[in-house]
Every structure is written in structure tokens, then in C-alpha cells.
Enzyme design. Structure first.
Site, PDB file in Angstrom:
ATOM      1  N   SER A 120       0.812  -1.209   0.000  1.00 60.58           N
ATOM      2  CA  SER A 120       0.000   0.000   0.000  1.00 60.58           C
ATOM      3  C   SER A 120       0.854   1.271   0.000  1.00 60.58           C
ATOM      4  O   SER A 120       1.861   1.365   0.694  1.00 60.58           O
ATOM      5  CB  SER A 120      -0.887  -0.008   1.237  1.00 60.58           C
ATOM      6  OG  SER A 120      -1.627   1.174   1.303  1.00 60.58           O
ATOM      7  N   LEU A 145      -0.987   9.521   4.839  1.00 63.15           N
ATOM      8  CA  LEU A 145      -2.272   8.953   4.385  1.00 63.15           C
ATOM      9  C   LEU A 145      -3.115   9.927   3.566  1.00 63.15           C
ATOM     10  O   LEU A 145      -4.330  10.009   3.738  1.00 63.15           O
ATOM     11  CB  LEU A 145      -3.080   8.435   5.575  1.00 63.15           C
ATOM     12  CG  LEU A 145      -2.412   7.326   6.395  1.00 63.15           C
ATOM     13  CD1 LEU A 145      -3.249   7.004   7.629  1.00 63.15           C
ATOM     14  CD2 LEU A 145      -2.210   6.068   5.561  1.00 63.15           C
ATOM     15  N   CYS A 172       0.457   2.880  10.915  1.00 64.32           N
ATOM     16  CA  CYS A 172       1.076   3.996  10.191  1.00 64.32           C
ATOM     17  C   CYS A 172       1.754   4.947  11.168  1.00 64.32           C
ATOM     18  O   CYS A 172       1.107   5.502  12.049  1.00 64.32           O
ATOM     19  CB  CYS A 172       0.048   4.758   9.379  1.00 64.32           C
ATOM     20  SG  CYS A 172       0.822   6.073   8.431  1.00 64.32           S
ATOM     21  N   LYS A 175      -2.334  -5.284   9.199  1.00 63.05           N
ATOM     22  CA  LYS A 175      -0.924  -4.934   8.960  1.00 63.05           C
ATOM     23  C   LYS A 175      -0.271  -4.442  10.243  1.00 63.05           C
ATOM     24  O   LYS A 175      -0.735  -3.498  10.875  1.00 63.05           O
ATOM     25  CB  LYS A 175      -0.853  -3.860   7.875  1.00 63.05           C
ATOM     26  CG  LYS A 175       0.557  -3.517   7.454  1.00 63.05           C
ATOM     27  CD  LYS A 175       0.541  -2.747   6.169  1.00 63.05           C
ATOM     28  CE  LYS A 175       1.924  -2.390   5.694  1.00 63.05           C
ATOM     29  NZ  LYS A 175       1.850  -1.607   4.453  1.00 63.05           N
ATOM     30  N   THR A 179       6.362   0.631   8.033  1.00 58.89           N
ATOM     31  CA  THR A 179       7.664   1.306   8.105  1.00 58.89           C
ATOM     32  C   THR A 179       8.158   1.450   9.543  1.00 58.89           C
ATOM     33  O   THR A 179       7.378   1.475  10.492  1.00 58.89           O
ATOM     34  CB  THR A 179       7.566   2.704   7.470  1.00 58.89           C
ATOM     35  OG1 THR A 179       6.477   3.399   8.063  1.00 58.89           O
ATOM     36  CG2 THR A 179       7.373   2.617   5.981  1.00 58.89           C
ATOM     37  N   GLY A 209       7.163  -2.948  -2.003  1.00 59.88           N
ATOM     38  CA  GLY A 209       6.843  -1.532  -1.805  1.00 59.88           C
ATOM     39  C   GLY A 209       7.811  -0.612  -2.504  1.00 59.88           C
ATOM     40  O   GLY A 209       7.714  -0.363  -3.716  1.00 59.88           O
ATOM     41  N   THR A 210       8.793  -0.129  -1.755  1.00 62.52           N
ATOM     42  CA  THR A 210       9.753   0.869  -2.243  1.00 62.52           C
ATOM     43  C   THR A 210      10.395   0.475  -3.577  1.00 62.52           C
ATOM     44  O   THR A 210      10.688   1.339  -4.404  1.00 62.52           O
ATOM     45  CB  THR A 210      10.829   1.098  -1.151  1.00 62.52           C
ATOM     46  OG1 THR A 210      10.156   1.495   0.055  1.00 62.52           O
ATOM     47  CG2 THR A 210      11.821   2.163  -1.546  1.00 62.52           C
TER      48      THR A 210
END
Ligand SMILES: Cc1cc2nc3c(=O)[nH]c(=O)nc-3n(C[C@H](O)[C@H](O)[C@H](O)COP(=O)(O)O)c2cc1C
Length: 291
Positions: free
Chosen positions: A9, A61, A118, A153, A181, A253-254
Site C-alpha cells: 500500500s 495517508l 502507520c 498490517k 515502516t 513496496g519501495t
């Protein structure tokens, strides 16, 4: 799923942004941007910083809210021939519940990923994910209204991630994904100022992989539900390592920012590994680490 490779995401938009580069229907699943009940502007700029072998972000977000998603984005992406999963965030239990119940009605969304992890929003997300009680409470409440696959998550910013994993399993999660993260920070010494507007941000990319791998290995042993592994996966070999540690599926992701075709390369690389080692299916390598 047609294969165990998904996108993480916040790193792959709504999938359609990548369709000029690759056939996105070949990907096992696309986890779309974090979606909240109400529109969010995100944090002020600067909200990205490069780090050795990784990056820090503090996007916060940014999204137009779940109603906009339902009216404007869902009709555009609902026929993509793979699993489209919505990442749901919130700052209160009621927000998560309302957002999840709205998405429950969308026929072509088979699952949500509950983001209780998050680190980049003042009030939300991670606050739930760092205590067993908070995590179980939000998962239980969402479970009441969300009838399809519920992925939760997890945050790596905790002392013992297995405790949180057990709590969300008890709350009714079908599956856990990890890691989100890691909380980090960057300083511009010349200006004597933080690089990010929020001072701290979420660290991702190759540098976080050993931590993510360790946590996936620990969680896979601690819970009975499937584990989705992510954090620093840059190639097929990394993905295979997560599966050997116990991940049933993985997310990228990255790495999408560096190579927009990476997902397909990882799918092909996993197949190549299975063939070279004489395995008939990925099931044979899940948790197959010998220690
Ligand atoms: C720019 C950016 C935006 C992100 N947005 C979200 C998000 O909206 N929801 C979420 O659960 N994770 C979000 N993440 C975290 C990633 O999904 C992933 O958990 C993390 O980056 C670790 O994986 P990676 O090292 O492969 O990037 C974001 C990460 C980045 C870099």
C-alpha cells in the site's frame, strides 16, 4: 491467488498508474493506497528523504476518503483481473468500522488490509498497533462488520511483535501482514533543521529487510493464520527468503519506485527458483527454513 506477489500500500497507487509499464493483471494482488473515512490532505512537504539503501516518508495517508473511492476509483479499477485489496486506516475505532463496512459492499474487493501501523499520522494508525489491547479492540470491532478476508498490517515499532500478532489473531484477523515502516529521522546539518516537515517519518527499502525478515520468522511461528511478508524486498531472492521464513505471500513496496516492472521480475524469479530446485509449488518453500 494466481501467485504470491502483491504490491504494498502507498507504493503502487491504485494499480492503473503502472499499466503503461506492465500487464498489472499478472500480479497476485494489488493493495491500493491507504483509505480513510474522510478526505486527508496528508502532511506538509518535504515528506520524503532518501537514506542509505532506503527512504523515509511522511506522506500521512493523503487520500480523498472512502466515498470518493467508492464513487470514482472503484468503477475504474474493479475489472482489473487480479485481487484488488483496500488498505484501511483511521484515527478512531468507529472510523475503521465505518470505512470497512462501506468497502464490505464492494463486490470486486475480496479483502481489506487494516493499517493499524502507520507512523506518520498524529492521532491514528500506529496508536492501535503498538498495544495488544488496542490492536485486538480495533480488529474485533471491524470483524463484526467486515465479512470477507481481513488482513491486519502490523507495526514493527514495538518490543514484541508476536504479542500483537497473537492479539489480532484472537480478534478475528484472517491473516497478518508485516512490516509497516520503521520510525526514523533525517537531519540537514547545514540548516540545523529536520529534513521532513514532521521531523520523524517511516523508513522503508532494502535497509529494513533484515528486521522485517526476523519479525516475519517470529510471527510465523507464533500464529496459526497466514503471514504476508514485506519490508525491503528488492528482488526474487529477497521474496524467497521471506517465504522460507514462513510468509505465505509477499508484498513489494519501495522497489516499485526504482523499477516499475519489479513485480513481474519477482514472479518470474520465484518460478525460476522453484524449477531449479525441483519444487512443484510455492507451498513447498513456505516456512521451509532449516535452523
Ligand atoms: C511512500 C509510501 C507510502 C506508504 N503508504 C502506506 C499506506 O498508505 N498504508 C500502509 O499500510 N502502508 C504504507 N506504506 C508502507 C508500505 O506499504 C510498506 O509497509 C513499507 O514501505 C515496507 O515495505 P518496502 O520496504 O518494500 O517499501 C507506505 C510506504 C511508502 C514508502
Amino acid at each position: 491467488m494466481k501467485n504470491p506477489v502483491m504490491t504494498a500500500s502507498g507504493t503502487f497507487g491504485y494499480g492503473e498508474e503502472f499499466s503503461d509499464f506492465i500487464d498489472i493483471s499478472r500480479i497476485g494482488g494489488i493493495i491500493v493506497k491507504g483509505t480513510t473515512l474522510h478526505k486527508r490532505e496528508g502532511n506538509p512537504y518535504p515528506r520524503m528523504a532518501e537514506t542509505p539503501s532506503g527512504m523515509l516518508n511522511a506522506v500521512g495517508l493523503q487520500n480523498k476518503g472512502v466515498h470518493y473511492f467508492v464513487d470514482c476509483i472503484y468503477p475504474r479499477i474493479k475489472n482489473i483481473q487480479t485481487h484488488i485489496i483496500v488498505n484501511v486506516s483511521g484515527s478512531a475505532v468507529e472510523d475503521y468500522v465505518e470505512t470497512a463496512s462501506i468497502i464490505n459492499e464492494l463486490v470486486n474487493i475480496p479483502a481489506i488490509e487494516l493499517n493499524i501501523s502507520c507512523p506518520n499520522v498524529k492521532q491514528g494508525g500506529m496508536a492501535f498497533g503498538i498495544t495488544s489491547r488496542g490492536a485486538e479492540e480495533v480488529v474485533k470491532a471491524v470483524r463484526q462488520v467486515y465479512k470477507k478476508t481481513l488482513i491486519v498490517k502490523l507495526s514493527p515499532n514495538v518490543t514484541d511483535i508476536t504479542e500483537i500478532a497473537r492479539a489480532v489473531e484472537a480478534g478475528g484477523a484472517d491473516c497478518v501482514s508485516l512490516i509497516n515502516t520503521l520510525l526514523g529521522m533525517a537531519i540537514d546539518a547545514e540548516k540545523r533543521r529536520p529534513v521532513l516537515s514532521t521531523v520523524t517519518g517511516g523508513m522503508s527499502g532494502a535497509a529494513v529487510k533484515p528486521i522485517a525478515l526476523r519479525m516475519v520468522w517470529q510471527v510465523a511461528k507464533a500464529v496459526k493464520i497466514p503471514v504476508i511478508g514485506l519490508g525491503g524486498i528488492m528482488n526474487a531472492r529477497d521474496a524467497i527468503e521471506f517465504m522460507l521464513a514462513g510468509a505465505t505471500a509477499i508484498q513489494i513496496g519501495t522497489a516499485n519506485f526504482i523499477d516499475p516492472t519489479i513485480t513481474l521480475k519477482v514472479i518470474d524469479g520465484i518460478n525460476d527458483y522453484l524449477e531449479r530446485h525441483g519444487f512443484k509449488s510455492v507451498h513447498e518453500i513456505i516456512g521451509a527454513l532449516e535452523v
